[in-house]
Design a protein around this motif. Structure first.
Motif, PDB file in Angstrom:
ATOM      1  N   VAL A  95       0.837  -1.197   0.000  1.00  0.00           N
ATOM      2  CA  VAL A  95       0.000   0.000   0.000  1.00  0.00           C
ATOM      3  C   VAL A  95       0.877   1.254   0.000  1.00  0.00           C
ATOM      4  O   VAL A  95       0.614   2.215  -0.719  1.00  0.00           O
ATOM      5  N   LEU A  96       1.937   1.218   0.788  1.00  0.00           N
ATOM      6  CA  LEU A  96       2.792   2.396   0.951  1.00  0.00           C
ATOM      7  C   LEU A  96       3.518   2.765  -0.338  1.00  0.00           C
ATOM      8  O   LEU A  96       3.584   3.953  -0.697  1.00  0.00           O
ATOM      9  N   LEU A  97       4.076   1.786  -1.052  1.00  0.00           N
ATOM     10  CA  LEU A  97       4.843   2.096  -2.260  1.00  0.00           C
ATOM     11  C   LEU A  97       3.965   2.699  -3.366  1.00  0.00           C
ATOM     12  O   LEU A  97       4.323   3.731  -3.945  1.00  0.00           O
ATOM     13  N   PRO A  98       2.807   2.108  -3.684  1.00  0.00           N
ATOM     14  CA  PRO A  98       1.935   2.753  -4.675  1.00  0.00           C
ATOM     15  C   PRO A  98       1.455   4.130  -4.231  1.00  0.00           C
ATOM     16  O   PRO A  98       1.316   5.035  -5.060  1.00  0.00           O
ATOM     17  N   ALA A  99       1.211   4.295  -2.924  1.00  0.00           N
ATOM     18  CA  ALA A  99       0.781   5.601  -2.429  1.00  0.00           C
ATOM     19  C   ALA A  99       1.876   6.643  -2.630  1.00  0.00           C
ATOM     20  O   ALA A  99       1.590   7.802  -2.981  1.00  0.00           O
ATOM     21  N   ALA A 100       3.116   6.245  -2.413  1.00  0.00           N
ATOM     22  CA  ALA A 100       4.242   7.157  -2.631  1.00  0.00           C
ATOM     23  C   ALA A 100       4.347   7.549  -4.102  1.00  0.00           C
ATOM     24  O   ALA A 100       4.567   8.726  -4.434  1.00  0.00           O
ATOM     25  N   MET A 101       4.175   6.577  -4.982  1.00  0.00           N
ATOM     26  CA  MET A 101       4.227   6.855  -6.416  1.00  0.00           C
ATOM     27  C   MET A 101       3.083   7.772  -6.833  1.00  0.00           C
ATOM     28  O   MET A 101       3.272   8.683  -7.647  1.00  0.00           O
ATOM     29  N   LEU A 102       1.908   7.542  -6.278  1.00  0.00           N
ATOM     30  CA  LEU A 102       0.748   8.378  -6.606  1.00  0.00           C
ATOM     31  C   LEU A 102       0.952   9.811  -6.138  1.00  0.00           C
ATOM     32  O   LEU A 102       0.659  10.758  -6.882  1.00  0.00           O
ATOM     33  N   ALA A 103       1.466   9.979  -4.920  1.00  0.00           N
ATOM     34  CA  ALA A 103       1.696  11.331  -4.397  1.00  0.00           C
ATOM     35  C   ALA A 103       2.678  12.096  -5.278  1.00  0.00           C
ATOM     36  O   ALA A 103       2.460  13.265  -5.616  1.00  0.00           O
ATOM     37  N   ALA A 104       3.766  11.435  -5.661  1.00  0.00           N
ATOM     38  CA  ALA A 104       4.766  12.092  -6.504  1.00  0.00           C
ATOM     39  C   ALA A 104       4.209  12.366  -7.899  1.00  0.00           C
ATOM     40  O   ALA A 104       4.497  13.409  -8.497  1.00  0.00           O
ATOM     41  N   ALA A 105       3.404  11.434  -8.428  1.00  0.00           N
ATOM     42  CA  ALA A 105       2.829  11.620  -9.761  1.00  0.00           C
ATOM     43  C   ALA A 105       1.859  12.796  -9.791  1.00  0.00           C
ATOM     44  O   ALA A 105       1.841  13.573 -10.754  1.00  0.00           O
ATOM     45  N   VAL A 106       1.057  12.933  -8.737  1.00  0.00           N
ATOM     46  CA  VAL A 106       0.113  14.063  -8.669  1.00  0.00           C
ATOM     47  C   VAL A 106       0.873  15.381  -8.606  1.00  0.00           C
ATOM     48  O   VAL A 106       0.525  16.353  -9.301  1.00  0.00           O
ATOM     49  N   PHE A 107       1.916  15.428  -7.787  1.00  0.00           N
ATOM     50  CA  PHE A 107       2.726  16.649  -7.696  1.00  0.00           C
ATOM     51  C   PHE A 107       3.390  16.949  -9.038  1.00  0.00           C
ATOM     52  O   PHE A 107       3.466  18.110  -9.461  1.00  0.00           O
ATOM     53  N   ALA A 108       3.856  15.898  -9.720  1.00  0.00           N
ATOM     54  CA  ALA A 108       4.481  16.083 -11.027  1.00  0.00           C
ATOM     55  C   ALA A 108       3.479  16.626 -12.042  1.00  0.00           C
ATOM     56  O   ALA A 108       3.815  17.484 -12.868  1.00  0.00           O
TER      57      ALA A 108
END
Length: 321
Positions: A95-108
Motif C-alpha cells: 500500500v505504501l509504495l503505490p501511495a508514494a508513487m501516486l503522491a509524486a505523480a500528482v505533484f508532477a
C-alpha cells in the motif's frame, strides 16, 4: 546475412551492458560476507535506489530535453508519503509504495502543467522554485518532525510478513524494482511515445506541424518520471527508516543531474552507472577529505570532455538504450 534472426543479436548487443550491471548487483549479497558483512549491501542498496531516481530523470532529461532542478522533490514526497502513512498506522508495503508513487505523480502533474509552459532557463528556475517550495513546506510541518525529519519505527510489511527486515530480501526487492523501472523507461523510450518525445526535443515546431502536442507528451513523461522517483523516495525511507526534508533539496536535484551526465545523457543504463560512480566516489573520497567534491569536480569535467557517451558509453559503446 539478413533474415528473421538478424534483430536478435542487435537486441542483445543493446541490452548486454545493463544485463551485466544487473548480474553484478545480484551477486553483491553473495559476495557481501567476503567484502565486510552487511555494509556492502547497504551501499549497493543505496546505489540502486538512487539509480531508480537517475533513470527517471534521464527519461525527461535525456529523451525530453528537460533540465529539472526540482526532481528531488518527487523523491522527498515519496519518502514523506511512506513516513506519514506509517505514522498513521499503515504498515503494508504494497500500500505504501503505490501511495508514494501516486503522491509524486500528482505533484508532477500539477507542477508540470505550469513549468512546461516555459522553456530553457525559465523551466530550470520554475522547477527549482517548485522543489524549494516543497522543501520549505516539509520543514514547516512540525507534526512530522519539521527540520528534524521523521523516524520510521519499523520497516513496512510485505504481503503481511516482516520480510523487509531481512537485509538480503530488501536488497533483492530494490533490485527487482530497479529492473522494473529500467524496463518501463526503456519500453517508453522505444515506443511511438518515446520517438515523439525525442522529436519534440529536436524540433518542436515540426512536431506541431505533424499534429503532435509537445506539451501533452512532455507532461505525460514528467508524470511517469515523477512516479518512478517517488518510488525511489519510498525505498530510501524504508532503507534508512528515516525521512528528512533534505531528500528534496535543490542540491539533491543537482546530484541527480550529475549522475545522469556522468553516466551519459540519454542512456538509461548509463544513469545506473552514473549513480554508482557518484555514490562510490562520495564513499571513497569522503574518507580522504571532507572537501571530496574538489577532487570529484575535475574528474567529472574530464568525463564530460573526453567521454562523449559518459561512463555508460564504455559498456558496449551504446549511446541510447
Amino acid at each position: 546475412m539478413t533474415g528473421a534472426g538478424t534483430p536478435a543479436p542487435s537486441a542483445l548487443r543493446s541490452v548486454w551492458p545493463v544485463l551485466l550491471i544487473f548480474v553484478v548487483l545480484a551477486l553483491v549479497p553473495v559476495a557481501a560476507p567476503l567484502l565486510g558483512g552487511t555494509y556492502p549491501l547497504t551501499v549497493a542498496g543505496r546505489i540502486m535506489i538512487f539509480a531508480i531516481a537517475a533513470v527517471s530523470l534521464d527519461l525527461i532529461l535525456g529523451y525530453g530535453g528537460l533540465v529539472s532542478f526540482g526532481h528531488a522533490a518527487f523523491i522527498g514526497l515519496g519518502a514523506y508519503a511512506v513516513g506519514i502513512l506509517a505514522d498513521a498506522g499503515v504498515e503494508e508495503g504494497l500500500v505504501l509504495l503505490p501511495a508514494a508513487m501516486l503522491a509524486a505523480a500528482v505533484f508532477a502533474a500539477l507542477t508540470g502543467a505550469v513549468s512546461l509552459k516555459t522553456r530553457g532557463v525559465h523551466y530550470i528556475m520554475i522547477t527549482l522554485a517548485f522543489g524549494q517550495m516543497a522543501y520549505f513546506t516539509m520543514t514547516s510541518l512540525s507534526a512530522y518532525g519539521g527540520d528534524d525529519g521523521l523516524t520510521l519505527w519499523s520497516r513496512p510489511l510485505l504481503a503481511g510478513f516482516k520480510a523487509l527486515n531481512d537485509r538480503s530480501v530488501f536488497y533483492y526487492v530494490v533490485l527487482v524494482l530497479l529492473v522494473g523501472a529500467w524496463a518501463l523507461c526503456r519500453a517508453v523510450t522505444r515506443s511511438r511515445f518515446g520517438r515523439v518525445l525525442r522529436g519534440c526535443r529536436e524540433d518542436e515546431e515540426r512536431m506541431r506541424a505533424l499534429g503532435y502536442d509537445p506539451f501533452a507528451y512532455r507532461l505525460a513523461a514528467t508524470v511517469i518520471a515523477g512516479a518512478i522517483a517517488g518510488l525511489a523516495g519510498a525505498l530510501l525511507a524504508v532503507q534508512t527508516e528515516f525521512v528528512s526534508p533534505a531528500y528534496m533539496s535543490w542540491q539533491r536535484s543537482g546530484e541527480l543531474i550529475v549522475m545522469v551526465v556522468l553516466g551519459g545523457i540519454g542512456s538509461l543504463h548509463g544513469a545506473i552507472v552514473g549513480a554508482a560512480a557518484f555514490l562510490l566516489a562520495e564513499e571513497l573520497l569522503s574518507g580522504v577529505t571532507e572537501h571530496w567534491r574538489l577532487i570529484f569536480g575535475p574528474l567529472l569535467i574530464l568525463v564530460v570532455l573526453f567521454l562523449r557517451g559518459g561512463l555508460g558509453g564504455l559498456l558496449g559503446k551504446v549511446r541510447h538504450d
